[in-house]
Structure formats: structure tokens, C-alpha cells
Design an enzyme around this catalytic site. Structure first.
Site, PDB file in Angstrom:
ATOM      1  N   LYS A   1       0.827  -1.218   0.000  1.00  0.00           N
ATOM      2  CA  LYS A   1       0.000   0.000   0.000  1.00  0.00           C
ATOM      3  C   LYS A   1       0.853   1.255   0.000  1.00  0.00           C
ATOM      4  CE  LYS A   1      -4.470  -1.245   1.925  1.00  0.00           C
ATOM      5  NZ  LYS A   1      -5.448  -0.954   2.956  1.00  0.00           N
TER       6      LYS A   1
ATOM      7  N   LYS B   1      -4.535 -10.709  -6.236  1.00  0.00           N
ATOM      8  CA  LYS B   1      -5.848 -10.932  -5.609  1.00  0.00           C
ATOM      9  C   LYS B   1      -6.850  -9.897  -6.141  1.00  0.00           C
ATOM     10  CE  LYS B   1      -5.530  -7.933  -1.634  1.00  0.00           C
ATOM     11  NZ  LYS B   1      -6.014  -7.565  -0.352  1.00  0.00           N
TER      12      LYS B   1
ATOM     13  N   LYS C   1     -10.339  -3.997  -4.062  1.00  0.00           N
ATOM     14  CA  LYS C   1     -11.196  -2.823  -4.264  1.00  0.00           C
ATOM     15  C   LYS C   1     -10.475  -1.720  -5.023  1.00  0.00           C
ATOM     16  CE  LYS C   1     -13.667  -3.151   0.125  1.00  0.00           C
ATOM     17  NZ  LYS C   1     -13.323  -2.912   1.513  1.00  0.00           N
TER      18      LYS C   1
HETATM   19  P1  AMP Z   1     -10.844  -5.178   3.306  1.00  0.00           P
HETATM   20  O1  AMP Z   1     -11.657  -4.729   2.164  1.00  0.00           O
HETATM   21  O2  AMP Z   1      -9.377  -5.080   3.052  1.00  0.00           O
HETATM   22  O3  AMP Z   1     -11.263  -4.598   4.591  1.00  0.00           O
HETATM   23  O4  AMP Z   1     -11.121  -6.738   3.428  1.00  0.00           O
HETATM   24  C1  AMP Z   1     -12.256  -7.272   4.078  1.00  0.00           C
HETATM   25  C2  AMP Z   1     -12.118  -8.771   4.160  1.00  0.00           C
HETATM   26  O5  AMP Z   1     -12.122  -9.345   2.838  1.00  0.00           O
HETATM   27  C3  AMP Z   1     -10.787  -9.220   4.821  1.00  0.00           C
HETATM   28  O6  AMP Z   1     -11.068 -10.308   5.665  1.00  0.00           O
HETATM   29  C4  AMP Z   1      -9.937  -9.631   3.649  1.00  0.00           C
HETATM   30  O7  AMP Z   1      -8.981 -10.594   4.008  1.00  0.00           O
HETATM   31  C5  AMP Z   1     -10.993 -10.204   2.687  1.00  0.00           C
HETATM   32  N1  AMP Z   1     -10.543 -10.116   1.280  1.00  0.00           N
HETATM   33  C6  AMP Z   1     -10.196  -8.998   0.611  1.00  0.00           C
HETATM   34  N2  AMP Z   1      -9.859  -9.298  -0.668  1.00  0.00           N
HETATM   35  C7  AMP Z   1      -9.990 -10.642  -0.800  1.00  0.00           C
HETATM   36  C8  AMP Z   1      -9.801 -11.562  -1.880  1.00  0.00           C
HETATM   37  N3  AMP Z   1      -9.412 -11.165  -3.070  1.00  0.00           N
HETATM   38  N4  AMP Z   1     -10.047 -12.881  -1.663  1.00  0.00           N
HETATM   39  C9  AMP Z   1     -10.456 -13.315  -0.430  1.00  0.00           C
HETATM   40  N5  AMP Z   1     -10.658 -12.499   0.625  1.00  0.00           N
HETATM   41  C10 AMP Z   1     -10.433 -11.180   0.456  1.00  0.00           C
END
Ligand code: AMP
Length: 386
Positions: free
Chosen positions: A157, A247, A250
Site C-alpha cells: 500500500k 488478488k 477494491k
Molecule cells: P478489506 O476490504 O481489506 O477490509 O477486506 C475485508 C475482508 O475481505 C478481509 O477479511 C480480507 O482478508 C478479505 N478479502 C479482501 N480481498 C480478498 C480476496 N481477493 N479474496 C479473499 N478475501 C479477500
């Protein structure tokens, strides 16, 4: 409970090695969550950042597990706390004022629409519980800078578009982005959480959380902070539709690389039609991440949304011949699954009073629990004066 049957079939390129002793506290669940995973008395915590529209990776890595935990919960003593990591979200720029309020309640509506049942869990906003930041400060005084510098999410990041540098140590990233894992540790530890269901990208942070908790308990000769375990779904890492080495995220600038929970049926069909797969035409569509990463990503997605195992999905698709037939099949399955929750989201978002009630109930519960742990922490540290 432990998914050993598919463990070897579920190794994508670039995934972490979960057999490593470094990750000694990780439990991988089956595609269908078994009710014996939750002890009669336990506490579960997981948050998602309200930092933009959620995607299928968020659902399959985290939300689907939260929703399943709500379904299998039987006792009040199984305390499920889920919510929005809005203090984490501001480590990168977010909309301000009313716009950020809207974005946060939007995310809350998605959680409920996609199965996280507010009758079975407490859904709250991190910024409503000030105790998180106080505990984060205490924990930051025992966390090494060298441990934080190792975090791959910080490295990724901080090498942002804005910084235009590949040297994260010289980047202009904020202190908040750097100390993000300490706040995350405080989130988990303040509720004495036993399980933390997250996607694979969070495993390293959770390992640091364990280290911080152990260090605190040792230093203050107590056992106030509970050492948590990570709960991973078999869909712990969903890949980008355009690049199977990355991966789904967003912040991806390419609109066709990410399947958002808000996508229309047409968007879904178009994105899947344009997704990168492979040019192997003489074999059936089978799961094999190293040989066929794009195809395997879709098979895994299907297994995740249908709560079937890989062999069942392979059996369902055994008669598909061409890539276009395969992609059409996947699109229609996703559309079929997404239509109802997407509709529910629209209903929820038009009822802000209900969403505020949910968040208030969550805040009251979370705050009470957090205050109790913080009182113990302050006592043991010597901050109780009156
Ligand atoms: P965040 O948007 O970073 O707050 O992520 C929210 C949740 O989604 C966290 O538990 C991340 O580990 C999971 N997550 C985010 N991107 C992925 C992905 N591409 N595959 C699986 N889990 C994800």
C-alpha cells in the site's frame, strides 16, 4: 472441521504456505461450515473496511463465513461481533462528512443483505468504540518497528501511485498506514476474540496480533489478552479476473478485473466474458491452480457461492466443452445467486432508520465488552488512579 481432503488441491500460486510453523494458528474450514467449529462459549470478531464497493473476494474470503457463523450459532454465549473498520479505511483518503457517513451505511447494508444476520450477531462501527484507539496506543508501545516493516500489506500500500516510488521506506505514506496492524491487533484483542474469520491477506497481521498479545501478557505477567486463531475459508484468496497472480482488490483501477457485489447482470456477463483464462481446448474443465489458474479461480468461486466442494463442482461442469460455454455457465450461476441479496441491499438502503438501529445495538454491546477489557489492561499497566 479441518479441510485436509482439498488441502493439496487448493494451492494457488502466490498463496502463503499455511503449513509453515509461522502460521501455527490457522484453521481452514470446509466449503460448507460445520456447526462443531463454534465452541459453546466463544467470541468471534472480524471487520471490513467501508472503503468502496465490496467485491466477490470480500464475500468469499470473509462475509460468507460471517453469514455461516450466524446460521450455526446456537447459544448466546457464542458472541459474534462483526462490523466496519472505518478507522482503518481512513489510512488512505476517503470521502468526507456526509459522503463518508453514506459510504459506511452502504457497507453495513451490504453485510446484512449478503447474509450477516443482525439478530444473531452484533454489527457495529469501529469508530463508535473509542476504546480501540486507546488500546492501540498501549500496544504500540510494545510493538517493534521492525515487525511492522515486515508487513507485506504495508509494503504494497505504501508503494502507491501517488508516491511514484518503489522504495516504501522513503514513501510519503502516513504513520496510520504503517501502524495499521497495531490497531487491528487492538480490535481483535479488546473483545478477547477466539476466532477471526478473514481472507488470506490478513493472516500475517493476525500472526503479529498473536505476538503482540503474548508479549503484553508476558511483560505484565497476566493472561488478560486472549491469543486468537484465524479462520480461513477455502476461498481465502479470490483472484483478479485479468491477472491470476493478483488478488481481487477494491483498489484495482481496471473495472473489468473485479466482480463487485453491486454489479448488474450485464456487468457480470461482460466481465466474465472478458476474463483471462487459458487456451487449453483438449481437456475438461478441472481444478488445477498451477496449470489453469483462471479456470480454477472460477471453479473455486462457484464452490464458495454454492457451498459445494471442488469435486462436486467439477462433476457439475463435466459436460461443458468450450470456454464460452464455461464462462456462460459461471455467469448464470453467479447472477442466480446474487440477484436476491442485491435486491435486499436496495431495500435496506432505503431504510436508514433500521440501519442506524442495528449499528447502535452493535455499538452498545461492543463498547461494554471493550470497556471491560480496557479496565483490566489499565489496571495491570498501572493507570488506575481513583
Ligand atoms: P478489506 O476490504 O481489506 O477490509 O477486506 C475485508 C475482508 O475481505 C478481509 O477479511 C480480507 O482478508 C478479505 N478479502 C479482501 N480481498 C480478498 C480476496 N481477493 N479474496 C479473499 N478475501 C479477500
Amino acid at each position: 472441521m479441518l479441510n485436509t481432503k482439498f488441502i493439496n488441491k487448493n494451492v494457488f500460486k502466490n498463496t502463503i504456505n499455511l503449513q509453515s510453523p509461522r502460521f501455527k494458528s490457522v484453521i481452514t474450514t470446509d466449503y460448507k461450515l460445520s456447526s462443531d467449529i463454534l465452541p459453546k462459549e466463544t467470541s468471534v470478531l472480524s471487520l471490513v473496511q467501508p472503503s468502496g464497493t465490496m467485491h466477490l473476494g470480500n464475500y468469499l474470503g470473509a462475509l460468507s463465513c460471517w453469514a455461516d457463523l450466524c446460521k450455526i450459532k446456537q447459544y448466546d454465549t457464542q458472541d459474534l461481533i462483526f462490523g466496519l473498520a472505518d478507522l482503518h479505511a481512513i489510512t488512505v483518503p476517503q470521502p468526507q462528512g456526509e459522503l463518508f457517513v453514506k459510504q459506511r451505511f452502504d457497507t453495513l447494508a451490504y453485510l446484512i443483505a449478503f447474509g450477516v444476520d443482525p439478530e444473531k450477531c452484533n454489527l457495529y462501527m469501529q469508530s463508535d468504540v473509542r476504546e480501540h484507539t486507546e488500546l492501540a496506543w498501549y500496544l504500540s508501545t510494545i510493538t517493534n518497528i521492525s515487525s511492522l516493516s515486515r508487513m507485506t500489506q504495508w509494503k504494497a500500500k505504501s508503494v502507491s501511485e501517488n508516491n511514484k516510488t518503489t522504495n516504501y521506506q522513503n514513501s510519503s505514506s502516513s504513520l496510520g498506514l504503517f501502524s495499521y496492524p497495531v490497531l487491528q491487533a487492538a480490535d481483535v484483542l479488546i473483545f478477547k476474540s477466539e476466532f477471526v474469520p478473514v481472507g488470506e491477506d490478513q493472516v500475517q497481521h493476525l500472526e503479529l496480533t498473536r505476538e503482540i498479545a503474548e508479549k503484553f501478557n508476558n511483560q505484565f505477567n497476566c493472561d488478560i489478552l486472549k491469543i486468537p486463531k484465524v479462520l480461513l475459508t477455502p476461498t481465502k484468496k479470490i483472484y483478479n479476473l485479468k491477472n491470476c497472480e493478483k488478488k481481487m482488490s477494491k483498489s484495482d483501477p481496471r473495472p473489468n478485473a473485479v466482480l463487485y457485489l453491486s454489479d448488474s447482470n450485464e456487468d457480470i456477463r461482460k466481465k466474465i466474458r472478458k476474463a483471462t483464462t487459458d487456451s487449453i481446448t483438449d481437456k475438461a474443465f478441472r481444478f488445477g491452480p498451477s496449470e489453469r489458474p483462471g479456470i480454477s479461480n472460477f471453479i473455486n468461486i462457484l464452490a464458495g457461492i454454492e457451498r459445494k466442494n471442488i469435486l462436486e463442482v467439477e462433476d457439475d461442469i463435466k459436460d461443458l466443452r468450450s470456454h464460452s460455454e464455461f464462462k456462460q455457465y459461471i455467469s448464470e450461476k453467479i447472477i442466480n445467486w446474487i440477484e436476491e441479496p442485491r435486491e435486499k441491499y436496495h431495500e435496506l438502503i432505503s431504510d436508514p432508520k433500521y440501519l442506524r438501529e442495528v449499528a447502535l445495538k452493535g455499538k452498545i454491546h461492543a463498547e461494554k465488552k471493550a470497556q471491560e477489557t480496557l479496565r483490566q489492561v489499565r489496571d495491570v499497566m498501572g493507570f488506575t488512579n481513583f
